[in-house]
Design an enzyme around this catalytic site. Structure first.
Site, PDB file in Angstrom:
ATOM      1  CG  HIS A 183      -0.113   0.175   2.529  1.00  0.00           C
ATOM      2  ND1 HIS A 183       0.517  -0.874   3.158  1.00  0.00           N
ATOM      3  CD2 HIS A 183       0.160   1.272   3.278  1.00  0.00           C
ATOM      4  CE1 HIS A 183       1.142  -0.437   4.236  1.00  0.00           C
ATOM      5  NE2 HIS A 183       0.956   0.870   4.332  1.00  0.00           N
TER       6      HIS A 183
ATOM      7  CG  ASP B 225       1.762   5.050   4.694  1.00  0.00           C
ATOM      8  OD1 ASP B 225       1.207   3.937   4.610  1.00  0.00           O
ATOM      9  OD2 ASP B 225       2.837   5.239   5.288  1.00  0.00           O
TER      10      ASP B 225
ATOM     11  CG  HIS C  28       5.135   1.102   2.614  1.00  0.00           C
ATOM     12  ND1 HIS C  28       4.576   2.230   2.048  1.00  0.00           N
ATOM     13  CD2 HIS C  28       4.566   0.991   3.845  1.00  0.00           C
ATOM     14  CE1 HIS C  28       3.726   2.774   2.900  1.00  0.00           C
ATOM     15  NE2 HIS C  28       3.689   2.035   3.985  1.00  0.00           N
TER      16      HIS C  28
ATOM     17  NE  ARG D 246       9.137  -5.601  10.862  1.00  0.00           N
ATOM     18  CZ  ARG D 246       8.361  -4.641  10.355  1.00  0.00           C
ATOM     19  NH1 ARG D 246       7.091  -4.849  10.158  1.00  0.00           N
ATOM     20  NH2 ARG D 246       8.869  -3.482  10.041  1.00  0.00           N
TER      21      ARG D 246
HETATM   22  C1  J5X Z   1      -5.006   8.422   8.847  1.00  0.00           C
HETATM   23  C2  J5X Z   1      -5.126   7.216   8.371  1.00  0.00           C
HETATM   24  C3  J5X Z   1      -4.183   6.585   7.404  1.00  0.00           C
HETATM   25  C4  J5X Z   1      -4.563   5.116   7.456  1.00  0.00           C
HETATM   26  C5  J5X Z   1      -6.050   5.250   7.615  1.00  0.00           C
HETATM   27  C6  J5X Z   1      -6.188   6.267   8.746  1.00  0.00           C
HETATM   28  C7  J5X Z   1      -5.794   5.603  10.094  1.00  0.00           C
HETATM   29  C8  J5X Z   1      -4.902   4.378   9.909  1.00  0.00           C
HETATM   30  C9  J5X Z   1      -3.930   4.448   8.717  1.00  0.00           C
HETATM   31  C10 J5X Z   1      -3.450   3.077   8.242  1.00  0.00           C
HETATM   32  C11 J5X Z   1      -2.233   2.514   9.015  1.00  0.00           C
HETATM   33  C12 J5X Z   1      -1.842   1.138   8.410  1.00  0.00           C
HETATM   34  C13 J5X Z   1      -1.795   1.147   6.881  1.00  0.00           C
HETATM   35  C14 J5X Z   1      -3.041   1.852   6.288  1.00  0.00           C
HETATM   36  C15 J5X Z   1      -3.069   1.722   4.778  1.00  0.00           C
HETATM   37  C16 J5X Z   1      -4.269   1.328   6.988  1.00  0.00           C
HETATM   38  O1  J5X Z   1      -4.922   0.364   6.676  1.00  0.00           O
HETATM   39  O2  J5X Z   1      -4.493   2.097   8.139  1.00  0.00           O
HETATM   40  C17 J5X Z   1      -3.053   3.292   6.792  1.00  0.00           C
HETATM   41  C18 J5X Z   1      -4.163   4.232   6.262  1.00  0.00           C
HETATM   42  C19 J5X Z   1      -3.720   4.996   5.015  1.00  0.00           C
HETATM   43  O3  J5X Z   1      -2.610   5.545   4.989  1.00  0.00           O
HETATM   44  O4  J5X Z   1      -4.507   5.004   4.064  1.00  0.00           O
HETATM   45  O1  AKG Z   2       5.199  -2.499   9.868  1.00  0.00           O
HETATM   46  C1  AKG Z   2       5.736  -1.851   8.970  1.00  0.00           C
HETATM   47  O2  AKG Z   2       6.949  -1.832   8.818  1.00  0.00           O
HETATM   48  C2  AKG Z   2       4.897  -1.053   8.003  1.00  0.00           C
HETATM   49  C3  AKG Z   2       3.706  -0.393   8.656  1.00  0.00           C
HETATM   50  C4  AKG Z   2       2.971   0.497   7.706  1.00  0.00           C
HETATM   51  O3  AKG Z   2       3.221   0.509   6.522  1.00  0.00           O
HETATM   52  C5  AKG Z   2       1.905   1.387   8.210  1.00  0.00           C
HETATM   53  O4  AKG Z   2       1.568   1.352   9.415  1.00  0.00           O
HETATM   54  O5  AKG Z   2       1.375   2.176   7.389  1.00  0.00           O
HETATM   55 FE   FE2 Z   3       2.227   2.178   5.507  1.00  0.00          FE
END
Ligand code: J5X
Ligand code: AKG
Ligand code: FE2
Length: 369
Positions: free
Chosen positions: A228, A230, A285, A295
């Site tokens: 994905h 961010d 990533h 981890r």
């Molecule tokens: C502010 C954000 C950004 C979110 C959504 C919301 C809260 C949690 C974040 C994450 C964190 C983990 C990867 C991701 C892809 C996910 O599933 O939750 C992120 C997402 C995004 O970057 O789109």
């Molecule tokens: O665990 C990791 O190294 C990646 C986590 C991540 O990509 C995220 O929280 O958006």
């Molecule tokens: Fe991420």
């Protein structure tokens, strides 16, 4: 931020019991979590990892130039001498460990609601995949108090104090990094009026995400966190000593980002991609898992103030370089991401690239398994 279960997910319904498996007690990889079949495994080659993202000394004389190069070529770098005390990183890691080691029934008391952002649960992007990821997450937006109370009714203060301290430190570092990265493009505080009078990004919104990847009995067939980008301006990530983070680069493929003691990983997010008019592509990533080590990672996800429309900076736009993206707020973008996932950025794009190739960030064709 409403999220809708995707059609893809509907086509592959997941047994709800398996959705909240206690992964640390599972002895064999269940089919629900098997991303790669044994047949596929034989034919898949291992990545070589001959190079990785740059490591930049934030106090070094060339920090700005090096950060700019890293953002253009990788969309990510590691940073040292960032000023975050190692003791605070250790405290946060311990807080994450304490949280995820609670019994599953206790963690579910702080479960993220279906239309909420904060709380305990599987990754938000899970709904786009037919298989479950080998991970659990805890998201904090705003105050952690309510959820911390549910997790530790008698002892929630320590957790909240640590989170507050970390958010304060991360906010300052994120602002500093923004100016290092934007500075390399010749952008100054006057160009970004929403950064505030002293360019402190005071009204910025942020989220904090703890990720836990228990040791996995069959790591080659599992996925910790699927590929994905961010949806942020930038993300500051801390990983414990177990490696697993990989970034994708066109022409190179998947490359491991080795954990370096005390270093932090900085990712370019989709909104900085838009702000830089595509000069800094957001980095794809993912997180892999391993057989022996638990981890843990924590991500500080920086976004703009909620009312601000993000669009390509006018200093980067001229006749030869038209604006490639339409203005969009962070919450609008998160909605789009929740609906379109890895097509979100191209859905905001104004004109198709002249060469007819997909957007640098349109990773629809990259295999995630
Ligand atoms: C502010 C954000 C950004 C979110 C959504 C919301 C809260 C949690 C974040 C994450 C964190 C983990 C990867 C991701 C892809 C996910 O599933 O939750 C992120 C997402 C995004 O970057 O789109
Ligand atoms: O665990 C990791 O190294 C990646 C986590 C991540 O990509 C995220 O929280 O958006
Ligand atoms: Fe991420």
């Amino acid at each position: 931020m409403p999220s809708r279960v995707s059609d893809d997910f509907m086509a592959h319904p997941v047994n709800l019991h398996q959705k909240h498996l206690d992964l640390s007690s599972v002895k064999e990889l269940p089919d629900s979590h098997a991303w790669v079949s044994p047949e596929e495994l034989c034919s898949s080659g291992a990545s070589r990892d001959t190079e990785s993202i740059p490591v930049i000394d934030l106090n070094g004389p060339n920090a700005t130039k090096l950060a700019g190069q890293a953002c253009k070529t990788w969309g990510a770098f590691q940073v040292t001498n960032h000023g975050i005390p190692e003791s605070l990183l250790d405290k946060m890691e311990a807080a994450g460990r304490k949280l995820f080691s609670l019994p599953i029934q206790q963690k579910l008391k702080a479960a993220r609601s279906s239309d909420g952002v904060s709380g305990y649960g599987v990754a938000r992007i899970s709904s786009f995949f037919p298989k479950l990821m080998w991970s659990e997450g805890f998201t904090i937006v705003g105050s952690p108090l309510e959820h911390a109370r549910q997790l530790w009714p008698k002892d929630y203060n320590n957790f909240c104090d640590t989170i507050e301290e970390y958010e304060r430190e991360m906010k300052a570092l994120a602002g500093r990094l923004m100016w290092v990265m934007l500075g390399s493009l010749g952008i100054t505080k006057e160009d970004v009026n929403w950064s505030g009078p002293r360019g402190e990004f005071n009204g910025a919104c942020a989220a904090l995400q703890f990720n836990s990847y228990p040791a996995c009995p069959d790591p080659d067939r599992a996925m910790g966190l699927a590929a994905h980008t961010d949806s942020t301006l930038l993300t500051i990530l801390h990983q414990n000593k177990a490696s697993g983070l990989q970034v994708h680069r066109e022409g190179t493929g998947w490359v491991t980002v080795p954990p370096l003691p005390g270093a932090l990983v900085v990712n370019v997010g989709d909104l900085l991609h838009i702000l830089s008019n595509g000069l800094y592509p957001s980095v794809l990533h993912r997180a892999m898992v391993n057989r022996t080590q638990h981890r843990l990672s924590m991500a500080y996800l920086l976004g703009p103030p909620s009312c601000v429309q993000i669009s390509p900076l006018s200093r980067l736009v001229d006749h030869g370089h038209p604006a490639l993206y339409r203005p969009i707020t962070w919450s609008e973008y998160l909605d789009t991401k929740a609906k379109n996932f890895n097509k979100a950025l191209s859905s905001v794009r104004l004109c198709a690239p002249l060469n007819g190739f997909a957007d640098a960030n349109d990773h629809g064709s990259v295999t995630v398994g």
